[in-house]
Enzyme design. Structure first.
Site, short mmCIF file in Angstrom:
data_model
loop_
_atom_site.label_atom_id
_atom_site.label_comp_id
_atom_site.label_asym_id
_atom_site.label_seq_id
_atom_site.Cartn_x
_atom_site.Cartn_y
_atom_site.Cartn_z
N ASN A 45 -4.64 13.16 1.66
CA ASN A 45 -4.12 12.30 0.72
C ASN A 45 -5.56 11.49 1.37
O ASN A 45 -6.26 10.29 0.27
CB ASN A 45 -3.42 11.37 1.48
N THR A 222 -1.13 -0.46 12.25
CA THR A 222 -1.26 -1.10 10.64
C THR A 222 1.04 -1.75 10.83
O THR A 222 1.43 -0.92 11.83
CB THR A 222 -1.71 0.46 10.03
N ALA A 251 1.82 7.24 1.43
CA ALA A 251 1.00 7.36 1.21
C ALA A 251 -0.12 5.68 1.66
O ALA A 251 -1.73 5.53 1.61
CB ALA A 251 -0.04 7.89 0.05
N ALA A 252 0.60 4.53 1.64
CA ALA A 252 -0.80 3.54 2.11
C ALA A 252 -1.35 3.04 2.91
O ALA A 252 -2.86 2.77 3.66
CB ALA A 252 0.44 2.01 1.97
N GLY A 253 -1.04 4.04 4.09
CA GLY A 253 -1.44 4.68 5.58
C GLY A 253 -2.19 5.19 5.36
O GLY A 253 -3.31 5.42 6.06
N ASP A 254 -2.49 6.70 4.76
CA ASP A 254 -3.84 7.70 4.59
C ASP A 254 -4.45 7.50 3.81
O ASP A 254 -6.20 7.23 4.08
CB ASP A 254 -2.94 8.89 3.70
N SER A 293 -2.29 7.75 -6.79
CA SER A 293 -2.40 5.67 -6.21
C SER A 293 -3.38 5.72 -5.56
O SER A 293 -4.54 4.36 -5.55
CB SER A 293 -1.48 5.62 -5.31
P1 ATP Z 1 3.06 4.82 4.69
O1 ATP Z 1 3.99 5.38 5.49
O2 ATP Z 1 3.89 3.88 4.27
O3 ATP Z 1 1.86 5.56 3.95
P2 ATP Z 1 2.50 3.12 7.59
O4 ATP Z 1 3.20 3.02 7.49
O5 ATP Z 1 1.67 4.82 8.35
O6 ATP Z 1 2.33 3.60 5.51
P3 ATP Z 1 1.62 0.41 7.13
O7 ATP Z 1 1.05 -0.18 8.25
O8 ATP Z 1 2.92 0.51 6.30
O9 ATP Z 1 1.35 2.50 7.08
O10 ATP Z 1 0.12 -0.14 6.01
C1 ATP Z 1 -0.76 0.50 6.44
C2 ATP Z 1 -1.76 0.08 6.04
O11 ATP Z 1 -1.32 -0.55 3.92
C3 ATP Z 1 -1.61 -2.06 6.78
O12 ATP Z 1 -2.72 -1.95 6.79
C4 ATP Z 1 -2.15 -2.72 4.80
O13 ATP Z 1 -3.73 -2.33 4.61
C5 ATP Z 1 -1.72 -1.66 3.42
N1 ATP Z 1 -0.25 -2.32 3.32
C6 ATP Z 1 0.74 -1.68 3.77
N2 ATP Z 1 1.55 -2.40 2.43
C7 ATP Z 1 1.13 -3.13 1.88
C8 ATP Z 1 1.98 -4.27 1.34
N3 ATP Z 1 3.38 -4.16 0.68
N4 ATP Z 1 0.65 -4.77 0.50
C9 ATP Z 1 0.32 -5.09 1.16
N5 ATP Z 1 -1.47 -4.15 1.51
C10 ATP Z 1 -0.41 -3.07 1.96
#
Ligand code: ATP
Length: 305
Positions: A45, A222, A251-254, A293
């Site tokens: 990702n 994050t 994958a938001a974090g990725d 995505s």
């Molecule tokens: P995941 O495990 O779901 O891939 P994560 O837990 O590693 O994510 P998060 O801190 O949840 O990471 O999110 C990473 C980044 O994604 C955030 O800093 C932000 O930029 C974006 N993000 C995540 N959730 C949202 C949201 N609901 N709305 C807008 N941006 C978001």
């Protein structure tokens, strides 16, 4: 566009996704819809995010000798990810993830490493030369830790930037953290690595100081929809993200990590790089699935207009 090179080391998974109203409890069966199998895995990702966003990126990874593994290698090439260091492991499936996505867009995930477990030091050694021409090494924790440790040490010794996204969460040796330039945990990972529950900016500051004391130069925690907390040579601050209606945060974090690395390779400041990563990640949470995505460079640039 980036001219400095990025190497991503990490996992490749086939993500089996099922959308449900709410997650099944122990002993419960729930009906779902929208079953599909899509490309995922944190390493893949992050590399695909960097590739779609214009980075010069190589992936060091393992896939199985199944159809999915073959399809993944072709897909990487289409996304601009160099695959010379992607090894096909005989008689082994590609890594898999079973993902439930609920009505709020939250996810619940079980993974099995399969081919990813073969990403061991002896397999990676022939590809160490990739680091010579690279500027930055980006890694996560879905593949054997010993390889992550060896790669971080080699890259640090060669004065490369080492970005570690410490996911999935697990305790890490101080010797690894000493070789990390930028760490990018979420709140859960921060708590597991520092013992500090991040509820306030002050908590994030304290957690960042734990990482700095172990030799990490820059900390980016994050905070989901709350954006990110940054601690580096310019001080500490929260950089707010973008407001969107989430469909699936998988994958938001990725996407954040691949985009952050890409932007830093383009010599963007940390603040601008985090904003760029927020935009890419915000777009990704409005869509279902991991790699499907991930936005293109144009989509992120249009998002800012
Ligand atoms: P995941 O495990 O779901 O891939 P994560 O837990 O590693 O994510 P998060 O801190 O949840 O990471 O999110 C990473 C980044 O994604 C955030 O800093 C932000 O930029 C974006 N993000 C995540 N959730 C949202 C949201 N609901 N709305 C807008 N941006 C978001």
């Amino acid at each position: 566009m980036a001219t400095k090179k990025l190497v991503v080391l990490g996992s490749v998974n086939a993500d089996h996704i099922l959308q449900v109203e709410s997650f099944p409890r122990p002993g419960e069966t729930v009906s779902g819809h929208g079953y599909r199998v899509v490309p995922g895995g944190k390493g893949a990702n992050q590399a695909v995010a960097a590739g779609r966003l214009g980075a010069d990126v190589s992936l060091i990874a393992c896939v199985g000798d199944d159809d999915f593994g073959k399809r993944m290698i072709n897909a990487f090439v289409k996304d601009g990810v160099q695959t010379g260091a992607v090894t096909t492991i005989p008689n082994t499936p590609t890594g898999i993830a079973i993902i439930y996505v609920d009505a709020n867009g939250e996810n619940s995930i079980g993974i099995s490493a399969e081919a990813n477990a073969h990403l061991l030091p002896e397999l990676v050694e022939p590809h160490l030369s990739l680091l010579n021409s690279a500027h930055t090494l980006l890694m996560q924790l879905e593949t054997p830790l010993i390889t992550v440790e060896i790669m971080a040490k080699a890259a640090h010794l060669a004065n490369k930037v080492v970005i570690l996204n410490p996911a999935p969460a697990r305790p890490l040796p101080d010797s690894l953290l000493a070789n990390v330039t930028i760490i990018t945990p979420n709140e859960t990972e921060t708590e597991i690595l520092t013992g500090i529950t991040v509820k306030t900016e002050e908590d994030a500051h304290k957690a960042a100081n734990v990482f700095h004391a172990k030799g990490v130069d820059k900390v980016v925690i994050t905070l989901g929809a709350g954006g990110a907390f940054v601690s580096d040579e310019s001080g500490t601050r929260i950089i707010t993200g973008f407001t969107v209606s989430p469909t699936d945060t998988t994958a938001a974090g990725d996407v954040f990590n691949g985009a952050l690395a890409t932007a830093l390779l383009e010599n963007k400041t940390m603040n601008d790089a985090v904003l760029f990563a927020h935009a890419a990640a915000a777009i990704s949470v409005t869509r279902l699935g991991a790699q499907p995505s991930i936005p293109t460079r144009k989509e992120v640039e249009d998002f800012f207009v």
